[in-house]
Design a protein around this motif. Structure first.
Motif, short mmCIF file in Angstrom:
data_model
loop_
_atom_site.label_atom_id
_atom_site.label_comp_id
_atom_site.label_asym_id
_atom_site.label_seq_id
_atom_site.Cartn_x
_atom_site.Cartn_y
_atom_site.Cartn_z
N GLY A 150 -27.16 -48.73 24.67
CA GLY A 150 -28.07 -48.32 23.79
C GLY A 150 -28.77 -48.87 22.69
N LEU A 151 -27.56 -48.78 21.53
CA LEU A 151 -27.48 -48.56 20.29
C LEU A 151 -26.84 -49.95 20.01
CD1 LEU A 151 -26.63 -45.02 19.09
CD2 LEU A 151 -29.30 -46.67 18.97
N ASN A 152 -25.73 -50.73 20.03
CA ASN A 152 -25.08 -52.21 19.96
C ASN A 152 -24.60 -51.70 18.66
OD1 ASN A 152 -24.12 -54.37 19.97
ND2 ASN A 152 -25.96 -55.19 18.67
N LEU A 153 -24.51 -50.41 17.88
CA LEU A 153 -23.65 -49.75 17.21
C LEU A 153 -21.94 -50.68 16.65
CD1 LEU A 153 -23.97 -47.26 14.91
CD2 LEU A 153 -22.33 -46.47 16.13
N GLN A 154 -22.79 -51.20 15.91
CA GLN A 154 -20.78 -51.87 15.14
C GLN A 154 -20.64 -51.02 13.73
OE1 GLN A 154 -20.77 -55.04 16.59
NE2 GLN A 154 -22.53 -54.25 17.83
N PRO A 155 -18.99 -51.69 14.06
CA PRO A 155 -17.66 -50.82 12.88
C PRO A 155 -18.25 -50.75 11.58
CG PRO A 155 -16.95 -52.12 14.84
CD PRO A 155 -18.25 -52.27 15.01
N GLY A 156 -18.45 -49.70 11.07
CA GLY A 156 -19.12 -49.69 9.53
C GLY A 156 -20.34 -49.22 9.17
N GLN A 157 -21.34 -49.10 10.55
CA GLN A 157 -23.05 -49.29 10.35
C GLN A 157 -22.81 -47.29 10.26
OE1 GLN A 157 -24.76 -50.90 13.82
NE2 GLN A 157 -25.26 -52.44 12.11
N LEU A 159 -24.83 -44.06 11.50
CA LEU A 159 -25.62 -42.85 12.90
C LEU A 159 -26.06 -42.11 12.22
CD1 LEU A 159 -25.93 -43.25 15.76
CD2 LEU A 159 -23.68 -42.24 16.31
N LEU A 160 -27.09 -41.59 13.25
CA LEU A 160 -27.62 -40.07 13.16
C LEU A 160 -27.35 -39.74 14.31
CD1 LEU A 160 -29.23 -37.90 11.94
CD2 LEU A 160 -31.38 -38.83 12.43
N VAL A 161 -26.83 -39.11 14.81
CA VAL A 161 -27.28 -38.29 16.30
C VAL A 161 -27.72 -36.76 15.93
CG1 VAL A 161 -25.58 -36.43 17.90
CG2 VAL A 161 -24.72 -38.54 16.47
N ARG A 162 -28.86 -36.53 17.27
CA ARG A 162 -29.62 -35.84 16.91
C ARG A 162 -29.49 -34.62 18.12
NH1 ARG A 162 -34.79 -35.22 14.11
NH2 ARG A 162 -35.54 -33.70 14.17
N GLY A 163 -28.68 -33.20 17.68
CA GLY A 163 -28.31 -32.35 19.03
C GLY A 163 -26.42 -33.18 18.44
N GLY A 164 -26.30 -32.63 17.74
CA GLY A 164 -25.11 -33.08 17.01
C GLY A 164 -23.47 -32.52 17.59
N THR A 165 -24.45 -30.74 17.75
CA THR A 165 -22.93 -29.67 18.51
C THR A 165 -23.46 -30.13 20.30
OG1 THR A 165 -24.52 -28.08 18.15
CG2 THR A 165 -23.00 -28.32 16.37
N SER A 166 -23.60 -30.84 20.58
CA SER A 166 -23.56 -30.76 22.24
C SER A 166 -22.67 -31.15 22.48
CB SER A 166 -25.04 -31.54 22.68
OG SER A 166 -24.85 -32.91 22.50
N ALA A 176 -17.59 -42.78 17.17
CA ALA A 176 -18.17 -43.74 16.10
C ALA A 176 -17.54 -43.66 14.52
CB ALA A 176 -19.77 -42.98 15.72
N LEU A 177 -17.34 -42.64 14.66
CA LEU A 177 -16.20 -42.08 13.51
C LEU A 177 -15.00 -43.58 13.69
CD1 LEU A 177 -16.57 -38.31 12.74
CD2 LEU A 177 -17.40 -40.02 10.66
N ASP A 178 -14.26 -42.77 14.88
CA ASP A 178 -13.37 -44.18 15.15
C ASP A 178 -13.59 -45.36 15.09
OD1 ASP A 178 -10.54 -43.79 16.32
OD2 ASP A 178 -11.02 -44.02 18.34
N MET A 179 -14.81 -45.73 15.33
CA MET A 179 -15.20 -46.96 14.42
C MET A 179 -15.40 -47.57 13.23
SD MET A 179 -18.64 -47.73 17.16
CE MET A 179 -18.52 -48.74 17.09
N GLY A 180 -14.93 -45.63 12.36
CA GLY A 180 -15.02 -46.48 11.27
C GLY A 180 -16.83 -45.90 10.70
N CYS A 181 -17.71 -45.90 11.34
CA CYS A 181 -18.99 -45.59 11.42
C CYS A 181 -19.21 -44.23 9.78
CB CYS A 181 -20.15 -45.58 12.37
SG CYS A 181 -19.93 -46.78 13.18
N THR A 182 -20.29 -44.08 9.67
CA THR A 182 -20.63 -43.22 9.01
C THR A 182 -21.60 -42.88 9.90
OG1 THR A 182 -21.56 -44.07 6.12
CG2 THR A 182 -21.79 -41.98 6.86
N MET A 202 -21.33 -35.93 8.81
CA MET A 202 -22.24 -35.04 7.38
C MET A 202 -23.45 -34.15 8.07
SD MET A 202 -24.20 -37.72 4.79
CE MET A 202 -22.75 -37.06 3.31
N ALA A 203 -23.47 -32.75 8.19
CA ALA A 203 -23.44 -31.67 8.67
C ALA A 203 -25.71 -32.13 7.96
CB ALA A 203 -23.32 -31.19 8.98
N LEU A 204 -26.31 -32.38 8.89
CA LEU A 204 -27.65 -31.95 8.69
C LEU A 204 -28.52 -30.14 8.95
CD1 LEU A 204 -29.09 -35.61 8.53
CD2 LEU A 204 -27.95 -34.20 6.47
#
Length: 336
Positions: A150-157, A159-166, A176-182, A202-204
């Motif tokens: 879906g996102l092709n997320l790469q290490p160090g990029q 990411l925003l998760v909308r609905g983060g506590t599901s 994503a954190l395990d990949m070294g992402c913010t 980073m909680a919003l």
């Protein structure tokens, strides 16, 4: 208790299972039913744990397509091979299964035994407790597929998760954190914000204008957005993405499925990509399942908070899920 392989080699004639007779929580009952027999190409698993998912809530509330009744609910299960008539999978082999019509077109995992096509069985080895193993399969499949396909997320990029506590939001953030992402993630509640922060995110606060908050931290926007709330927040999520960033529509916690009068030029910012993800068991590599279980076992990956329910309390578990009374993954134990 670790995931010991059951030593009992006998299979009873009947089992306990949660059967939905018709739409409506009042029509969900735990009862005795015959143990299913595998047809050619199918195998029987002894279910040691099963995850509860939003998909089953949609079935209970009559929103799910492809349903027939009566039906044993459950789109995933974890356990051991009980019977493979063709002998390809040895009895006692640890395995998970998910999707492919489970709990809708044929009986699913809210039971002590389940019969599924062999091609949707994924084997593994782990000494983790069954309730932990049971929290992983479908959530991991969707999180992994969203991040890769879906996102092709790469290490160090970023990411925003909308609905983060599901459950899916927490699992995706952990990967994503395990990949070294913010990782940024949203919640509407103080307790949810505290949980996200405690997990290195980073909680919003989701006040409907999350894009503005994101851009205070990342002025150009984030590389990727996982949309789990659905249509009501999608437009704002698109505004949070950077040029050449990607928004993946994976979840619909809002139960809002379609966009009326959708006008792409108005909704989608220049250069932002909008994708979707919905996968099957075949989309989760066996190596990824084993890697994640191993990292959970060593303490290197904090995947999900787990809330346990005996099978006999599955109706209450459904009520808790519908009310949002639990944060993390709800897991049923058929033999508790």
């Amino acid at each position: 208790m670790t995931a010991a392989i059951p030593s009992d080699t006998t299979t009873p004639a009947s089992m306990r299972a949660a059967v939905l007779a018709a739409p409506g929580i009042e029509n969900l009952h735990v009862m005795d039913v015959p143990v299913p027999q595998p047809r050619p190409g199918w195998v029987r698993l002894k279910v040691m744990a099963f995850g509860l998912n939003r998909s089953e809530y949609h079935s209970v509330t009559g929103q799910a397509g492809g349903m027939s009744y009566p039906r044993v609910l459950g789109i995933e299960a974890s356990g051991v091979v009980d019977l493979d008539p063709e002998g390809r999978l040895a009895p006692g082999t640890q395995a998970v299964t998910m999707m492919g019509g489970m709990g809708r077109a044929f009986d699913g995992g809210y039971a002590q035994y389940v019969v599924v096509p062999r091609e949707q069985v994924i084997t593994f080895h782990s000494d983790l407790p069954w309730e932990v193993i049971g929290s992983v399969p479908e959530t991991l499949q969707t999180a992994y597929g969203s991040l890769t396909t879906g996102l092709n997320l790469q290490p160090g990029q970023s990411l925003l998760v909308r609905g983060g506590t599901s459950a899916l939001g927490l699992a995706t953030a952990a990967l994503a954190l395990d990949m070294g992402c913010t990782v940024y993630a949203t919640s509407r509640r103080d307790a949810g914000l505290e949980l996200l922060s405690s997990r290195g995110v980073m909680a919003l606060r989701d006040d409907g204008a999350v894009a503005q908050q994101v851009r205070r931290h990342a002025p150009a926007g984030v590389d990727a957005v996982l949309e789990l709330v659905g249509v009501p927040t999608l437009r704002d999520s698109l505004q949070a993405a950077a040029v050449h960033g990607t928004v993946c529509f994976t979840g619909m916690l809002s139960d809002s499925w379609t966009i009326k009068d959708f006008y792409p030029l108005d909704w989608i910012p220049n250069g932002v990509r909008l994708t979707t993800y919905s996968g099957q068991a075949s989309d989760l590599p066996e190596t990824e399942l084993q890697r994640v279980l191993d990292r959970i076992e060593t303490g290197a990956l904090d995947f999900l908070p787990v809330h346990i329910y005996p099978l006999e309390e599955v109706v209450q578990a459904q009520r808790d899920m519908a009310a949002g009374a639990r944060t993390g993954k709800l897991v049923g134990l058929p033999w508790a």
